[in-house]
Design a protein around this motif. Structure first.
Motif, short mmCIF file in Angstrom:
data_model
loop_
_atom_site.label_atom_id
_atom_site.label_comp_id
_atom_site.label_asym_id
_atom_site.label_seq_id
_atom_site.Cartn_x
_atom_site.Cartn_y
_atom_site.Cartn_z
N ASP A 24 0.87 -1.17 0.00
CA ASP A 24 0.00 0.00 0.00
C ASP A 24 0.91 1.23 0.00
OD1 ASP A 24 -2.42 -1.29 -0.02
OD2 ASP A 24 -2.98 -0.77 2.03
N THR A 25 0.87 2.00 -1.07
CA THR A 25 1.77 3.15 -1.19
C THR A 25 1.56 4.14 -0.06
OG1 THR A 25 1.82 2.89 -3.58
CG2 THR A 25 2.47 5.03 -2.72
N ILE A 26 2.66 4.58 0.53
CA ILE A 26 2.59 5.56 1.62
C ILE A 26 2.02 6.87 1.08
CG2 ILE A 26 4.88 6.60 1.34
CD1 ILE A 26 3.74 5.37 4.73
N GLY A 27 1.17 7.51 1.86
CA GLY A 27 0.59 8.78 1.45
C GLY A 27 -0.61 8.65 0.53
N ASP A 28 -1.05 7.42 0.24
CA ASP A 28 -2.21 7.17 -0.61
C ASP A 28 -3.29 6.50 0.23
OD1 ASP A 28 -3.86 6.93 -2.80
OD2 ASP A 28 -2.48 5.71 -4.00
N ALA A 29 -4.46 6.34 -0.35
CA ALA A 29 -5.52 5.61 0.33
C ALA A 29 -5.07 4.17 0.57
CB ALA A 29 -6.79 5.63 -0.51
N GLY A 30 -5.50 3.60 1.68
CA GLY A 30 -5.12 2.23 2.00
C GLY A 30 -4.74 2.10 3.46
N ARG A 31 -3.99 1.05 3.78
CA ARG A 31 -3.67 0.76 5.17
C ARG A 31 -2.28 1.23 5.58
NH1 ARG A 31 -7.33 -4.23 4.97
NH2 ARG A 31 -8.96 -3.64 6.45
N SER A 32 -1.55 1.86 4.70
CA SER A 32 -0.31 2.50 5.12
C SER A 32 -0.65 3.85 5.76
CB SER A 32 0.63 2.70 3.93
OG SER A 32 1.14 1.47 3.47
N VAL A 33 0.16 4.27 6.72
CA VAL A 33 -0.10 5.50 7.46
C VAL A 33 1.11 6.41 7.37
CG1 VAL A 33 -0.77 6.50 9.67
CG2 VAL A 33 -1.56 4.20 9.05
N ASN A 34 0.96 7.53 6.68
CA ASN A 34 2.05 8.49 6.52
C ASN A 34 1.99 9.52 7.66
OD1 ASN A 34 2.92 10.99 4.00
ND2 ASN A 34 4.20 9.97 5.50
N ASP A 35 2.29 9.04 8.90
CA ASP A 35 2.23 9.94 10.05
C ASP A 35 3.62 10.31 10.54
OD1 ASP A 35 2.96 7.50 11.07
OD2 ASP A 35 1.39 7.40 12.61
N GLY A 36 4.63 10.09 9.71
CA GLY A 36 5.99 10.50 10.03
C GLY A 36 6.43 11.59 9.06
N ARG A 37 7.60 11.44 8.53
CA ARG A 37 8.12 12.42 7.57
C ARG A 37 7.22 12.45 6.33
NH1 ARG A 37 13.77 11.22 4.40
NH2 ARG A 37 13.36 12.55 2.58
N PRO A 38 6.81 13.64 5.86
CA PRO A 38 6.02 13.72 4.63
C PRO A 38 6.83 13.23 3.43
CG PRO A 38 5.93 15.79 5.85
CD PRO A 38 7.01 14.97 6.47
N VAL A 39 6.16 12.60 2.48
CA VAL A 39 6.85 12.15 1.27
C VAL A 39 7.27 13.36 0.44
CG1 VAL A 39 6.68 10.81 -0.84
CG2 VAL A 39 5.67 9.93 1.26
N GLY A 40 6.34 14.18 0.05
CA GLY A 40 6.64 15.49 -0.53
C GLY A 40 7.04 15.52 -1.98
N ASP A 41 7.94 14.65 -2.40
CA ASP A 41 8.44 14.68 -3.76
C ASP A 41 8.99 13.31 -4.14
OD1 ASP A 41 10.82 14.54 -2.32
OD2 ASP A 41 11.42 16.59 -2.75
N LEU A 42 9.50 13.20 -5.37
CA LEU A 42 10.03 11.92 -5.84
C LEU A 42 11.17 11.43 -4.96
CD1 LEU A 42 10.12 9.63 -7.93
CD2 LEU A 42 11.61 11.08 -9.33
N ALA A 43 12.04 12.32 -4.53
CA ALA A 43 13.16 11.92 -3.68
C ALA A 43 12.64 11.28 -2.39
CB ALA A 43 14.04 13.13 -3.35
#
Length: 286
Positions: free
Chosen positions: A84-103
């Motif tokens: 489940d891609t981080i920062g997308d809908a699903g069961r992953s939770v992006n509650d740490g560092r924001p993804v922000g960009d490709l890097a």
């Protein structure tokens, strides 16, 4: 389980829809939640423990559950990790560092591969997941044994103007009805799995989901790639011009092999008429 602690009025309905799609998986799988700097990444694992690792990256909003039509065949010989891609809908939770960009995405995948002890993987992505997969193969070619791109967007050509126009309402004011309308238009009357369509439509309101706008990789980076690559395009795709995508890919990456999947559109590629998809993927990955 990751993703289910969020306070969102539609949470119960969304995860019930997620489980309904997951119920279509023909094999038993193990849910694994991987902690890291970006949060918790949810991965569904199946297949023989001594099988070659195969990582699956889904399209935007589709979730890892979307692979139900292929995972049975793929997991016969591979240890499958559906993410489940981080920062997308699903069961992953992006509650740490924001993804922000490709890097940020590349750092996230580096960390995930390290945590799962993955190297020499086959990497397969659909749509937005294809964009992520291609960029990761360019970023870390020593970790990627083979690369399979299913209807990858913004890799070799842009989206059609008609697709962009139909997608605009979702960016202005996302809603299940608008997501459903886009997919219904793009698939042009072809069958779409109803359980998956319900899930991806409900995901339009997923809290915290934010897309990183994709940019095509630089031509010189594509020309330098030596990772064996499979490009599978949908005959009825309305998302991009598949002939242009194929021509540009072969010009920039002459080692690419490819095929056109008959009778499917962009959004229905992973779930409908999977016989040719499974045959092409199986032959390439072997």
């Amino acid at each position: 389980m990751a993703g289910e602690g969020t306070s969102w009025r539609g949470r119960a309905e969304y995860f019930a829809a997620y489980d309904a799609v997951l119920a279509q998986w023909p094999v038993t799988s193990e849910p694994v939640d991987v902690p890291g700097r970006f949060g918790t990444t949810h991965v569904r694992v199946c297949g023989p423990r001594d099988g070659r690792p195969l990582v699956l990256l889904h399209g935007g909003g589709a979730t890892s559950s979307v692979w139900f039509a292929s995972v049975g065949e793929l997991s016969r010989t591979h240890r499958v990790y559906a993410v489940d891609t981080i920062g997308d809908a699903g069961r992953s939770v992006n509650d740490g560092r924001p993804v922000g960009d490709l890097a940020g995405f590349m750092d996230w995948l580096d960390e995930l591969f390290d945590a799962l002890d993955l190297d020499g993987v086959s990497l397969c992505g659909h749509s937005y997941g294809g964009w992520l997969a291609l960029n990761y193969a360019l970023h870390a070619p020593r970790r990627v044994r083979r690369l399979a791109l299913l209807e990858p967007t913004d890799c070799f050509a842009g989206l059609t103007m008609s697709y962009r126009l139909h997608a605009v309402p979702i960016f202005v004011r996302p809603s299940p009805e608008r997501v459903r309308a886009l997919i219904t238009w793009e698939t042009a009357g072809m069958r779409v799995d109803p359980a998956w369509l319900r899930l991806t439509s409900l995901g339009s309101g997923f809290p915290g989901a934010k897309i990183v706008m994709p940019r095509r990789p630089a031509p010189d980076r594509l020309r330098a790639s030596t990772v064996p690559t499979l490009l599978l395009l949908a005959e009825k795709s309305r998302t991009h011009d598949v002939h242009k995508v194929s021509a540009n890919a072969r010009e920039l990456m002459p080692h690419v092999v490819g095929a056109v999947l008959s009778g499917v559109s962009h959004h229905s590629t992973p779930t409908e008429r999977p016989e040719q998809l499974n045959r092409e993927l199986g032959a390439f990955l072997r």
